[in-house]
Write a protein that holds these residues in place. Structure first.
Motif, PDB file in Angstrom:
ATOM      1  N   SER A  61      50.772  -1.846  81.879  1.00  0.00           N
ATOM      2  CA  SER A  61      50.033  -2.878  82.620  1.00  0.00           C
ATOM      3  C   SER A  61      49.629  -4.019  81.687  1.00  0.00           C
ATOM      4  O   SER A  61      49.757  -5.194  82.033  1.00  0.00           O
ATOM      5  N   LEU A  62      49.135  -3.654  80.497  1.00  0.00           N
ATOM      6  CA  LEU A  62      48.802  -4.685  79.503  1.00  0.00           C
ATOM      7  C   LEU A  62      50.037  -5.502  79.155  1.00  0.00           C
ATOM      8  O   LEU A  62      49.982  -6.732  79.073  1.00  0.00           O
ATOM      9  N   ASN A  63      51.143  -4.810  78.960  1.00  0.00           N
ATOM     10  CA  ASN A  63      52.404  -5.467  78.642  1.00  0.00           C
ATOM     11  C   ASN A  63      52.758  -6.502  79.716  1.00  0.00           C
ATOM     12  O   ASN A  63      53.085  -7.645  79.405  1.00  0.00           O
ATOM     13  N   LEU A  64      52.663  -6.113  80.979  1.00  0.00           N
ATOM     14  CA  LEU A  64      53.007  -7.029  82.062  1.00  0.00           C
ATOM     15  C   LEU A  64      52.035  -8.195  82.163  1.00  0.00           C
ATOM     16  O   LEU A  64      52.448  -9.341  82.385  1.00  0.00           O
ATOM     17  N   VAL A  65      50.733  -7.920  81.997  1.00  0.00           N
ATOM     18  CA  VAL A  65      49.736  -8.998  82.052  1.00  0.00           C
ATOM     19  C   VAL A  65      49.992 -10.011  80.939  1.00  0.00           C
ATOM     20  O   VAL A  65      49.974 -11.229  81.167  1.00  0.00           O
ATOM     21  N   LEU A  67      52.800 -10.562  79.407  1.00  0.00           N
ATOM     22  CA  LEU A  67      54.054 -11.255  79.710  1.00  0.00           C
ATOM     23  C   LEU A  67      53.804 -12.408  80.687  1.00  0.00           C
ATOM     24  O   LEU A  67      54.300 -13.516  80.495  1.00  0.00           O
ATOM     25  N   ILE A  68      52.996 -12.145  81.710  1.00  0.00           N
ATOM     26  CA  ILE A  68      52.668 -13.189  82.684  1.00  0.00           C
ATOM     27  C   ILE A  68      51.882 -14.318  82.016  1.00  0.00           C
ATOM     28  O   ILE A  68      52.153 -15.504  82.251  1.00  0.00           O
ATOM     29  N   VAL A  69      50.927 -13.954  81.160  1.00  0.00           N
ATOM     30  CA  VAL A  69      50.125 -14.982  80.476  1.00  0.00           C
ATOM     31  C   VAL A  69      51.000 -15.802  79.537  1.00  0.00           C
ATOM     32  O   VAL A  69      50.987 -17.041  79.574  1.00  0.00           O
ATOM     33  N   PRO A  77      58.703 -19.244  75.605  1.00  0.00           N
ATOM     34  CA  PRO A  77      60.041 -18.727  75.936  1.00  0.00           C
ATOM     35  C   PRO A  77      59.984 -17.241  76.309  1.00  0.00           C
ATOM     36  O   PRO A  77      59.146 -16.488  75.800  1.00  0.00           O
ATOM     37  N   VAL A  78      60.887 -16.833  77.207  1.00  0.00           N
ATOM     38  CA  VAL A  78      60.906 -15.453  77.701  1.00  0.00           C
ATOM     39  C   VAL A  78      61.057 -14.442  76.566  1.00  0.00           C
ATOM     40  O   VAL A  78      60.326 -13.454  76.516  1.00  0.00           O
ATOM     41  N   ALA A  79      61.983 -14.683  75.657  1.00  0.00           N
ATOM     42  CA  ALA A  79      62.224 -13.723  74.573  1.00  0.00           C
ATOM     43  C   ALA A  79      60.976 -13.546  73.713  1.00  0.00           C
ATOM     44  O   ALA A  79      60.611 -12.420  73.350  1.00  0.00           O
ATOM     45  N   VAL A  80      60.285 -14.628  73.397  1.00  0.00           N
ATOM     46  CA  VAL A  80      59.057 -14.554  72.603  1.00  0.00           C
ATOM     47  C   VAL A  80      57.974 -13.817  73.395  1.00  0.00           C
ATOM     48  O   VAL A  80      57.266 -12.956  72.867  1.00  0.00           O
ATOM     49  N   SER A  81      57.851 -14.141  74.666  1.00  0.00           N
ATOM     50  CA  SER A  81      56.830 -13.522  75.518  1.00  0.00           C
ATOM     51  C   SER A  81      57.054 -12.020  75.651  1.00  0.00           C
ATOM     52  O   SER A  81      56.112 -11.225  75.538  1.00  0.00           O
ATOM     53  N   ILE A  82      58.293 -11.618  75.913  1.00  0.00           N
ATOM     54  CA  ILE A  82      58.616 -10.193  76.038  1.00  0.00           C
ATOM     55  C   ILE A  82      58.314  -9.464  74.737  1.00  0.00           C
ATOM     56  O   ILE A  82      57.715  -8.388  74.735  1.00  0.00           O
ATOM     57  N   THR A  83      58.705 -10.051  73.624  1.00  0.00           N
ATOM     58  CA  THR A  83      58.522  -9.406  72.329  1.00  0.00           C
ATOM     59  C   THR A  83      57.040  -9.251  71.984  1.00  0.00           C
ATOM     60  O   THR A  83      56.600  -8.172  71.579  1.00  0.00           O
ATOM     61  N   LEU A  84      56.252 -10.307  72.145  1.00  0.00           N
ATOM     62  CA  LEU A  84      54.824 -10.235  71.828  1.00  0.00           C
ATOM     63  C   LEU A  84      54.093  -9.271  72.760  1.00  0.00           C
ATOM     64  O   LEU A  84      53.231  -8.497  72.312  1.00  0.00           O
ATOM     65  N   TYR A  86      55.430  -6.701  74.292  1.00  0.00           N
ATOM     66  CA  TYR A  86      55.876  -5.358  73.925  1.00  0.00           C
ATOM     67  C   TYR A  86      55.163  -4.877  72.665  1.00  0.00           C
ATOM     68  O   TYR A  86      54.731  -3.716  72.589  1.00  0.00           O
ATOM     69  N   LEU A  87      55.012  -5.754  71.673  1.00  0.00           N
ATOM     70  CA  LEU A  87      54.319  -5.372  70.442  1.00  0.00           C
ATOM     71  C   LEU A  87      52.862  -4.984  70.716  1.00  0.00           C
ATOM     72  O   LEU A  87      52.368  -3.985  70.187  1.00  0.00           O
ATOM     73  N   ALA A  88      52.189  -5.762  71.544  1.00  0.00           N
ATOM     74  CA  ALA A  88      50.787  -5.457  71.869  1.00  0.00           C
ATOM     75  C   ALA A  88      50.684  -4.134  72.630  1.00  0.00           C
ATOM     76  O   ALA A  88      49.846  -3.286  72.304  1.00  0.00           O
ATOM     77  N   GLY A  89      51.538  -3.942  73.638  1.00  0.00           N
ATOM     78  CA  GLY A  89      51.517  -2.702  74.411  1.00  0.00           C
ATOM     79  C   GLY A  89      51.866  -1.489  73.569  1.00  0.00           C
ATOM     80  O   GLY A  89      51.230  -0.435  73.668  1.00  0.00           O
ATOM     81  N   SER A  90      52.858  -1.634  72.699  1.00  0.00           N
ATOM     82  CA  SER A  90      53.277  -0.526  71.841  1.00  0.00           C
ATOM     83  C   SER A  90      52.199  -0.169  70.831  1.00  0.00           C
ATOM     84  O   SER A  90      51.934   1.009  70.572  1.00  0.00           O
ATOM     85  N   GLY A  91      51.586  -1.186  70.253  1.00  0.00           N
ATOM     86  CA  GLY A  91      50.509  -0.936  69.288  1.00  0.00           C
ATOM     87  C   GLY A  91      49.345  -0.191  69.925  1.00  0.00           C
ATOM     88  O   GLY A  91      48.829   0.784  69.367  1.00  0.00           O
ATOM     89  N   LEU A  92      48.940  -0.653  71.106  1.00  0.00           N
ATOM     90  CA  LEU A  92      47.860   0.034  71.814  1.00  0.00           C
ATOM     91  C   LEU A  92      48.274   1.452  72.203  1.00  0.00           C
ATOM     92  O   LEU A  92      47.491   2.399  72.081  1.00  0.00           O
TER      93      LEU A  92
END
Length: 196
Positions: A61-65, A67-69, A77-84, A86-92
Protein backbone atom coordinates in the motif's frame (compact mmCIF):
# COMPACT_ATOMS: atom_id res chain seq x y z
CA UNK A 1 33.65 7.62 53.25
CA UNK A 2 32.70 5.02 50.67
CA UNK A 3 30.38 6.07 47.92
CA UNK A 4 27.83 3.56 46.82
CA UNK A 5 27.07 3.60 43.16
CA UNK A 6 23.79 2.33 41.90
CA UNK A 7 24.01 0.34 38.70
CA UNK A 8 23.03 2.43 35.72
CA UNK A 9 20.32 0.98 33.53
CA UNK A 10 21.62 -0.27 30.24
CA UNK A 11 20.62 2.29 27.63
CA UNK A 12 19.10 -0.01 25.07
CA UNK A 13 17.66 -2.65 27.39
CA UNK A 14 14.23 -1.09 27.89
CA UNK A 15 13.98 -0.36 24.18
CA UNK A 16 14.93 -3.96 23.41
CA UNK A 17 12.35 -5.22 25.90
CA UNK A 18 9.61 -3.08 24.33
CA UNK A 19 10.62 -4.32 20.89
CA UNK A 20 10.52 -7.92 22.11
CA UNK A 21 7.05 -7.42 23.61
CA UNK A 22 5.78 -5.90 20.35
CA UNK A 23 7.15 -8.91 18.49
CA UNK A 24 5.50 -11.30 20.95
CA UNK A 25 2.14 -9.52 20.61
CA UNK A 26 2.41 -9.55 16.83
CA UNK A 27 3.27 -13.27 16.83
CA UNK A 28 0.33 -14.01 19.13
CA UNK A 29 -2.05 -12.00 16.91
CA UNK A 30 -0.86 -13.76 13.74
CA UNK A 31 -1.16 -17.17 15.44
CA UNK A 32 -4.71 -16.26 16.51
CA UNK A 33 -5.54 -15.39 12.90
CA UNK A 34 -3.89 -18.57 11.59
CA UNK A 35 -5.97 -20.85 13.82
CA UNK A 36 -9.15 -19.24 12.52
CA UNK A 37 -8.38 -19.88 8.88
CA UNK A 38 -11.07 -22.02 7.26
CA UNK A 39 -10.78 -25.57 5.94
CA UNK A 40 -7.95 -26.58 8.31
CA UNK A 41 -5.48 -24.29 6.55
CA UNK A 42 -3.65 -23.83 9.86
CA UNK A 43 -1.91 -27.11 9.05
CA UNK A 44 -0.31 -25.54 5.96
CA UNK A 45 -0.10 -21.81 6.71
CA UNK A 46 2.29 -20.83 9.46
CA UNK A 47 1.62 -17.74 11.55
CA UNK A 48 4.76 -16.09 10.17
CA UNK A 49 3.26 -16.54 6.70
CA UNK A 50 0.12 -14.73 7.89
CA UNK A 51 2.36 -12.05 9.40
CA UNK A 52 4.25 -11.70 6.14
CA UNK A 53 0.96 -11.29 4.26
CA UNK A 54 -0.25 -8.61 6.70
CA UNK A 55 3.03 -6.69 6.56
CA UNK A 56 3.22 -7.05 2.78
CA UNK A 57 -0.24 -5.51 2.50
CA UNK A 58 1.01 -2.50 4.45
CA UNK A 59 4.23 -2.13 2.46
CA UNK A 60 2.52 -2.72 -0.91
CA UNK A 61 0.00 0.00 0.00
CA UNK A 62 2.86 2.37 0.84
CA UNK A 63 4.48 1.43 -2.45
CA UNK A 64 1.33 2.31 -4.39
CA UNK A 65 0.73 5.57 -2.51
CA UNK A 66 4.30 6.70 -3.15
CA UNK A 67 4.01 5.70 -6.80
CA UNK A 68 0.89 7.86 -7.12
CA UNK A 69 2.59 10.77 -5.33
CA UNK A 70 5.84 10.55 -7.28
CA UNK A 71 4.36 10.02 -10.73
CA UNK A 72 0.75 11.16 -10.55
CA UNK A 73 1.20 14.28 -8.42
CA UNK A 74 4.84 15.30 -8.77
CA UNK A 75 5.09 14.18 -12.40
CA UNK A 76 8.38 12.32 -12.00
CA UNK A 77 9.25 9.73 -14.69
CA UNK A 78 7.57 6.33 -14.25
CA UNK A 79 10.84 4.39 -13.94
CA UNK A 80 12.13 6.73 -11.21
CA UNK A 81 8.78 6.67 -9.40
CA UNK A 82 8.51 2.87 -9.48
CA UNK A 83 12.09 2.46 -8.27
CA UNK A 84 11.84 4.95 -5.38
CA UNK A 85 8.46 3.59 -4.28
CA UNK A 86 9.82 0.02 -4.42
CA UNK A 87 12.89 0.98 -2.38
CA UNK A 88 10.76 2.62 0.32
CA UNK A 89 8.32 -0.32 0.47
CA UNK A 90 11.12 -2.89 0.50
CA UNK A 91 13.05 -1.07 3.21
CA UNK A 92 9.99 -0.86 5.43
CA UNK A 93 9.17 -4.52 4.69
CA UNK A 94 12.66 -5.56 5.79
CA UNK A 95 12.44 -3.60 9.05
CA UNK A 96 8.93 -4.79 9.95
CA UNK A 97 9.62 -8.43 9.11
CA UNK A 98 12.92 -8.37 11.03
CA UNK A 99 11.45 -6.88 14.19
CA UNK A 100 7.84 -8.11 14.25
CA UNK A 101 7.34 -11.16 12.10
CA UNK A 102 10.56 -13.17 12.17
CA UNK A 103 11.94 -11.43 15.29
CA UNK A 104 15.51 -11.86 14.16
CA UNK A 105 18.46 -11.02 16.37
CA UNK A 106 21.12 -11.71 13.76
CA UNK A 107 23.68 -9.14 12.64
CA UNK A 108 22.05 -6.49 10.46
CA UNK A 109 24.85 -6.03 7.92
CA UNK A 110 24.93 -9.62 6.57
CA UNK A 111 21.13 -9.83 6.58
CA UNK A 112 20.82 -6.52 4.77
CA UNK A 113 23.37 -7.66 2.20
CA UNK A 114 21.43 -10.85 1.50
CA UNK A 115 18.15 -8.93 1.46
CA UNK A 116 19.57 -6.40 -1.04
CA UNK A 117 20.55 -9.18 -3.45
CA UNK A 118 17.14 -10.86 -3.04
CA UNK A 119 15.26 -7.57 -3.51
CA UNK A 120 17.34 -6.74 -6.61
CA UNK A 121 16.57 -10.11 -8.18
CA UNK A 122 12.92 -9.62 -7.25
CA UNK A 123 12.82 -6.17 -8.84
CA UNK A 124 14.36 -7.19 -12.16
CA UNK A 125 13.06 -10.75 -12.53
CA UNK A 126 9.56 -10.50 -11.09
CA UNK A 127 8.39 -6.90 -11.00
CA UNK A 128 9.95 -5.81 -14.28
CA UNK A 129 10.46 -9.22 -15.92
CA UNK A 130 7.09 -10.85 -15.35
CA UNK A 131 5.09 -7.62 -15.08
CA UNK A 132 6.49 -5.97 -18.19
CA UNK A 133 6.82 -9.30 -19.99
CA UNK A 134 3.14 -10.09 -19.58
CA UNK A 135 2.12 -6.65 -20.82
CA UNK A 136 4.21 -7.07 -23.96
CA UNK A 137 2.24 -10.21 -24.83
CA UNK A 138 -1.05 -8.36 -24.38
CA UNK A 139 -1.99 -8.91 -20.74
CA UNK A 140 -3.59 -5.85 -19.13
CA UNK A 141 -0.98 -4.02 -17.05
CA UNK A 142 -3.08 -4.21 -13.87
CA UNK A 143 -3.53 -7.97 -14.18
CA UNK A 144 0.16 -8.31 -15.03
CA UNK A 145 1.08 -6.42 -11.84
CA UNK A 146 -1.20 -8.66 -9.75
CA UNK A 147 0.35 -11.81 -11.25
CA UNK A 148 3.86 -10.43 -10.72
CA UNK A 149 2.88 -9.47 -7.17
CA UNK A 150 1.69 -13.00 -6.43
CA UNK A 151 4.99 -14.44 -7.69
CA UNK A 152 6.85 -11.79 -5.73
CA UNK A 153 5.05 -12.70 -2.49
CA UNK A 154 5.95 -16.38 -2.70
CA UNK A 155 9.56 -15.61 -3.61
CA UNK A 156 10.06 -12.93 -0.93
CA UNK A 157 8.46 -14.97 1.87
CA UNK A 158 10.63 -18.00 1.11
CA UNK A 159 13.76 -15.87 0.78
CA UNK A 160 13.13 -13.98 4.01
CA UNK A 161 12.25 -17.06 6.05
CA UNK A 162 15.02 -19.36 4.86
CA UNK A 163 17.80 -17.00 3.76
CA UNK A 164 17.60 -13.54 5.30
CA UNK A 165 16.18 -14.36 8.74
CA UNK A 166 17.29 -17.98 9.04
CA UNK A 167 18.54 -17.28 12.57
CA UNK A 168 15.01 -16.49 13.79
CA UNK A 169 14.07 -19.78 15.40
CA UNK A 170 12.63 -18.26 18.57
CA UNK A 171 9.68 -16.69 16.77
CA UNK A 172 8.63 -20.05 15.35
CA UNK A 173 8.92 -21.53 18.83
CA UNK A 174 6.67 -18.77 20.14
CA UNK A 175 4.17 -19.44 17.34
CA UNK A 176 4.04 -23.11 18.25
CA UNK A 177 3.57 -22.27 21.93
CA UNK A 178 0.68 -19.94 21.13
CA UNK A 179 -0.89 -22.43 18.72
CA UNK A 180 -0.59 -25.25 21.25
CA UNK A 181 -2.79 -23.31 23.67
CA UNK A 182 -5.68 -23.18 21.20
CA UNK A 183 -8.04 -26.18 21.56
CA UNK A 184 -8.76 -26.38 17.81
CA UNK A 185 -5.07 -26.78 17.05
CA UNK A 186 -4.58 -29.41 19.76
CA UNK A 187 -7.46 -31.35 18.23
CA UNK A 188 -5.97 -31.04 14.75
CA UNK A 189 -2.60 -32.25 16.04
CA UNK A 190 -4.26 -35.30 17.60
CA UNK A 191 -6.30 -35.96 14.49
CA UNK A 192 -9.61 -35.45 16.28
CA UNK A 193 -12.37 -32.93 15.84
CA UNK A 194 -14.16 -30.80 18.42
CA UNK A 195 -17.41 -31.44 16.57
CA UNK A 196 -19.34 -34.62 17.33
Amino acid sequence: MAVRLRPMPVAGSSRAERRARRGERFTAAMAAIAVRLPFGLVRFIAPDMVGFAVLSTVTFSLNLVLLIVFHGILGWPVAVSITLAYLAGSGLGYLLNRSLNFRSHGAVAPQLGIFTVIATVNYFALILGIGAGLTTVGVDYRLARVIAGACESVYMYAAMRWLVFRDARDSRGAEIAVLAQVPEVADLAQGTSTES
